[in-house]
Design a protein around this motif. Structure first.
Motif, PDB file in Angstrom:
ATOM      1  N   GLY A  36     -11.479 -28.136 -54.416  1.00 40.58           N
ATOM      2  CA  GLY A  36     -11.106 -26.913 -53.713  1.00 40.58           C
ATOM      3  C   GLY A  36      -9.659 -26.550 -53.966  1.00 40.58           C
ATOM      4  O   GLY A  36      -9.319 -25.400 -54.251  1.00 40.58           O
ATOM      5  N   ASP A  40      -7.906 -23.412 -56.034  1.00 43.40           N
ATOM      6  CA  ASP A  40      -6.789 -22.645 -55.497  1.00 43.40           C
ATOM      7  C   ASP A  40      -5.661 -22.549 -56.520  1.00 43.40           C
ATOM      8  O   ASP A  40      -5.055 -21.483 -56.717  1.00 43.40           O
ATOM      9  CB  ASP A  40      -6.285 -23.330 -54.220  1.00 43.40           C
ATOM     10  CG  ASP A  40      -5.786 -22.335 -53.188  1.00 43.40           C
ATOM     11  OD1 ASP A  40      -5.901 -21.119 -53.437  1.00 43.40           O
ATOM     12  OD2 ASP A  40      -5.297 -22.772 -52.132  1.00 43.40           O
ATOM     13  N   SER A 123       0.437 -20.990 -49.313  1.00 51.83           N
ATOM     14  CA  SER A 123      -0.275 -19.846 -48.733  1.00 51.83           C
ATOM     15  C   SER A 123       0.680 -18.942 -47.962  1.00 51.83           C
ATOM     16  O   SER A 123       0.542 -17.712 -47.973  1.00 51.83           O
ATOM     17  CB  SER A 123      -1.389 -20.336 -47.804  1.00 51.83           C
ATOM     18  OG  SER A 123      -2.341 -21.091 -48.530  1.00 51.83           O
ATOM     19  N   THR A 154      -6.477 -12.300 -51.721  1.00 50.01           N
ATOM     20  CA  THR A 154      -7.649 -13.116 -52.053  1.00 50.01           C
ATOM     21  C   THR A 154      -7.236 -14.576 -52.202  1.00 50.01           C
ATOM     22  O   THR A 154      -7.978 -15.489 -51.832  1.00 50.01           O
ATOM     23  CB  THR A 154      -8.319 -12.654 -53.358  1.00 50.01           C
ATOM     24  OG1 THR A 154      -7.445 -12.854 -54.462  1.00 50.01           O
ATOM     25  CG2 THR A 154      -8.709 -11.198 -53.283  1.00 50.01           C
ATOM     26  N   TRP A 157      -6.895 -16.035 -48.721  1.00 51.39           N
ATOM     27  CA  TRP A 157      -8.199 -16.358 -48.131  1.00 51.39           C
ATOM     28  C   TRP A 157      -8.858 -17.539 -48.849  1.00 51.39           C
ATOM     29  O   TRP A 157      -9.559 -18.339 -48.227  1.00 51.39           O
ATOM     30  CB  TRP A 157      -9.110 -15.133 -48.165  1.00 51.39           C
ATOM     31  CG  TRP A 157      -8.741 -14.107 -47.145  1.00 51.39           C
ATOM     32  CD1 TRP A 157      -8.255 -12.859 -47.355  1.00 51.39           C
ATOM     33  CD2 TRP A 157      -8.804 -14.276 -45.723  1.00 51.39           C
ATOM     34  NE1 TRP A 157      -8.001 -12.229 -46.168  1.00 51.39           N
ATOM     35  CE2 TRP A 157      -8.335 -13.063 -45.148  1.00 51.39           C
ATOM     36  CE3 TRP A 157      -9.207 -15.315 -44.879  1.00 51.39           C
ATOM     37  CZ2 TRP A 157      -8.261 -12.878 -43.764  1.00 51.39           C
ATOM     38  CZ3 TRP A 157      -9.128 -15.125 -43.499  1.00 51.39           C
ATOM     39  CH2 TRP A 157      -8.667 -13.932 -42.965  1.00 51.39           C
ATOM     40  N   THR A 158      -8.623 -17.620 -50.154  1.00 53.71           N
ATOM     41  CA  THR A 158      -9.098 -18.795 -50.885  1.00 53.71           C
ATOM     42  C   THR A 158      -8.505 -20.054 -50.285  1.00 53.71           C
ATOM     43  O   THR A 158      -9.207 -21.054 -50.038  1.00 53.71           O
ATOM     44  CB  THR A 158      -8.709 -18.702 -52.371  1.00 53.71           C
ATOM     45  OG1 THR A 158      -9.326 -17.561 -52.949  1.00 53.71           O
ATOM     46  CG2 THR A 158      -9.155 -19.942 -53.127  1.00 53.71           C
ATOM     47  N   SER A 159      -7.204 -20.024 -50.048  1.00 54.68           N
ATOM     48  CA  SER A 159      -6.519 -21.195 -49.498  1.00 54.68           C
ATOM     49  C   SER A 159      -7.052 -21.543 -48.112  1.00 54.68           C
ATOM     50  O   SER A 159      -7.228 -22.723 -47.778  1.00 54.68           O
ATOM     51  CB  SER A 159      -5.012 -20.931 -49.429  1.00 54.68           C
ATOM     52  OG  SER A 159      -4.488 -20.703 -50.724  1.00 54.68           O
ATOM     53  N   GLY A 161     -10.059 -20.957 -46.946  1.00 52.20           N
ATOM     54  CA  GLY A 161     -11.371 -21.582 -47.112  1.00 52.20           C
ATOM     55  C   GLY A 161     -11.276 -22.992 -47.657  1.00 52.20           C
ATOM     56  O   GLY A 161     -11.980 -23.912 -47.192  1.00 52.20           O
ATOM     57  N   VAL A 162     -10.393 -23.156 -48.635  1.00 49.35           N
ATOM     58  CA  VAL A 162     -10.227 -24.481 -49.235  1.00 49.35           C
ATOM     59  C   VAL A 162      -9.707 -25.473 -48.200  1.00 49.35           C
ATOM     60  O   VAL A 162     -10.191 -26.618 -48.100  1.00 49.35           O
ATOM     61  CB  VAL A 162      -9.272 -24.397 -50.440  1.00 49.35           C
ATOM     62  CG1 VAL A 162      -8.812 -25.788 -50.864  1.00 49.35           C
ATOM     63  CG2 VAL A 162      -9.966 -23.698 -51.605  1.00 49.35           C
ATOM     64  N   ALA A 182     -15.660 -24.228 -51.631  1.00 50.70           N
ATOM     65  CA  ALA A 182     -15.072 -23.558 -52.791  1.00 50.70           C
ATOM     66  C   ALA A 182     -16.026 -22.497 -53.354  1.00 50.70           C
ATOM     67  O   ALA A 182     -15.590 -21.413 -53.771  1.00 50.70           O
ATOM     68  CB  ALA A 182     -14.732 -24.581 -53.868  1.00 50.70           C
ATOM     69  N   VAL A 185     -15.924 -19.440 -51.084  1.00 49.45           N
ATOM     70  CA  VAL A 185     -14.693 -18.699 -51.358  1.00 49.45           C
ATOM     71  C   VAL A 185     -14.837 -17.893 -52.651  1.00 49.45           C
ATOM     72  O   VAL A 185     -14.408 -16.736 -52.737  1.00 49.45           O
ATOM     73  CB  VAL A 185     -13.496 -19.667 -51.444  1.00 49.45           C
ATOM     74  CG1 VAL A 185     -12.267 -18.955 -51.984  1.00 49.45           C
ATOM     75  CG2 VAL A 185     -13.199 -20.272 -50.078  1.00 49.45           C
ATOM     76  N   ASN A 188     -16.575 -14.611 -52.136  1.00 45.69           N
ATOM     77  CA  ASN A 188     -15.720 -13.583 -51.540  1.00 45.69           C
ATOM     78  C   ASN A 188     -14.759 -13.007 -52.577  1.00 45.69           C
ATOM     79  O   ASN A 188     -14.479 -11.806 -52.594  1.00 45.69           O
ATOM     80  CB  ASN A 188     -14.929 -14.177 -50.373  1.00 45.69           C
ATOM     81  CG  ASN A 188     -14.069 -13.136 -49.677  1.00 45.69           C
ATOM     82  OD1 ASN A 188     -14.560 -12.128 -49.190  1.00 45.69           O
ATOM     83  ND2 ASN A 188     -12.770 -13.365 -49.640  1.00 45.69           N
TER      84      ASN A 188
END
Length: 302
Positions: A36, A40, A123, A154, A157-159, A161-162, A182, A185, A188
């Motif tokens: 994950g 990122d 982040s 994005t 938001w990735t971070s 989720g990870v 992952a 994410v 999305n």
């Protein structure tokens, strides 16, 4: 320095943020072994490429009109947004490939506390820069900065989720939660990339101005309609920060050319005051002339 040139420093800010977050997130991955966190870090590499594309677009957009581009170079910003959307989709694809491999061959994660802390710092950097780019992009009507801001969001938001996935692994010991999050994410990210690419195509197809701008134009025209003037064949398009519109102005036939010219000057000035960066072209016609009515079908609102 023109408006587009003054925006370049925000592109440099985006490049600096990408370099910082690449270093931080790569460190977090090497510490933990989390796929994950690797996904990122890969997206931050895409962010760097996107920021460089944004800078190049702003450089071109800042050039004045020339013999080959008499309306300026603003539309390059739509290409930039489309490239950013495509890069987002590439990042999502790399995340999916890496996650699927780890899903079937899970591996234990290490030093999660330190890795999570580093990722949170990265982040925070992205969030601060994204909010700045979005604010300036909306204020200055820069499609490029807004696309770059959405791109960075994005990543944020990735971070999120990870970090959620890594945290769940730490709490439950279920290692497959890391690649599963992952993949969610990545889905999305695909959605946001498609939105950017679609918006780029819309701009290149000479989309009409926004509903808000059209309402502002209509309000101006209604003021002059109260003076016995009519309008038709109103058409609009938008090129990044600039709006273009044409409209036919019908005045009483007994007016002199000078009076008609003075009125259309007032109309153009009022529209430019109501709609930022508007380029207005008017065509003067006499009321009651049959030839003037032949083009009324150009006005879709009639």
């Amino acid at each position: 320095m023109n408006g587009r040139e003054s925006l370049r420093r925000y592109a440099y800010l985006s490049i600096a943020a990408a370099l910082v977050t690449i270093g931080l997130k790569s460190g977090a991955y090497f510490l933990t072994g989390s796929v994950g966190l690797l996904s990122d870090a890969l997206e931050s590499l895409v962010n760097l490429a996107a920021a460089i594309v944004a800078l190049a677009a702003l450089v071109v957009a800042s050039r004045p009109p020339d013999d080959s581009h008499e309306f300026g170079h603003d539309k390059i910003e739509y290409f930039s947004a489309g490239i950013e959307g495509t890069l987002i989709l590439v990042a999502a694809g790399s995340i999916v490939v890496t996650s699927l491999e780890r899903l079937f061959r899970p591996q234990p994660l290490e030093q999660l506390g330190l890795g999570i802390a580093i990722s949170i710092i990265a982040s925070g950097v992205n969030l601060g820069v994204a909010l700045t780019l979005m604010r300036v992009g909306k204020q200055r009507d820069s499609i490029t900065l807004q696309a770059d801001a959405r791109h960075l969001m994005t990543d944020v938001w990735t971070s999120v989720g990870v970090l959620a996935g890594v945290g769940l692994v730490a709490l439950t010991g279920i290692e497959r939660l890391d690649p599963i999050v992952a993949l969610i994410v990545a889905a999305n990210i695909v959605r946001i990339g498609i939105v950017l690419v679609r918006g780029s195509f819309d701009g290149l197809m000479d989309t009409s101005v926004s509903v808000e701008d059209r309402e502002s134009i209509d309000r101006v025209l209604r003021v002059f309609q109260g003076q016995g003037i009519q309008f038709h064949a109103l058409r609009t398009r938008q090129a990044a920060a600039r709006r273009f519109m044409t409209v036919h102005v019908l005045v009483p036939p007994q007016w002199t050319i000078k009076k008609g010219h003075d009125v259309v000057e007032q109309i153009e000035h009022a529209i430019r005051a109501a709609v930022p960066n508007a380029h207005v072209l008017t065509h003067l016609e006499p009321l009651g002339d049959p030839a003037a009515q032949e083009d009324v079908t150009l006005d879709r609102s009639s």
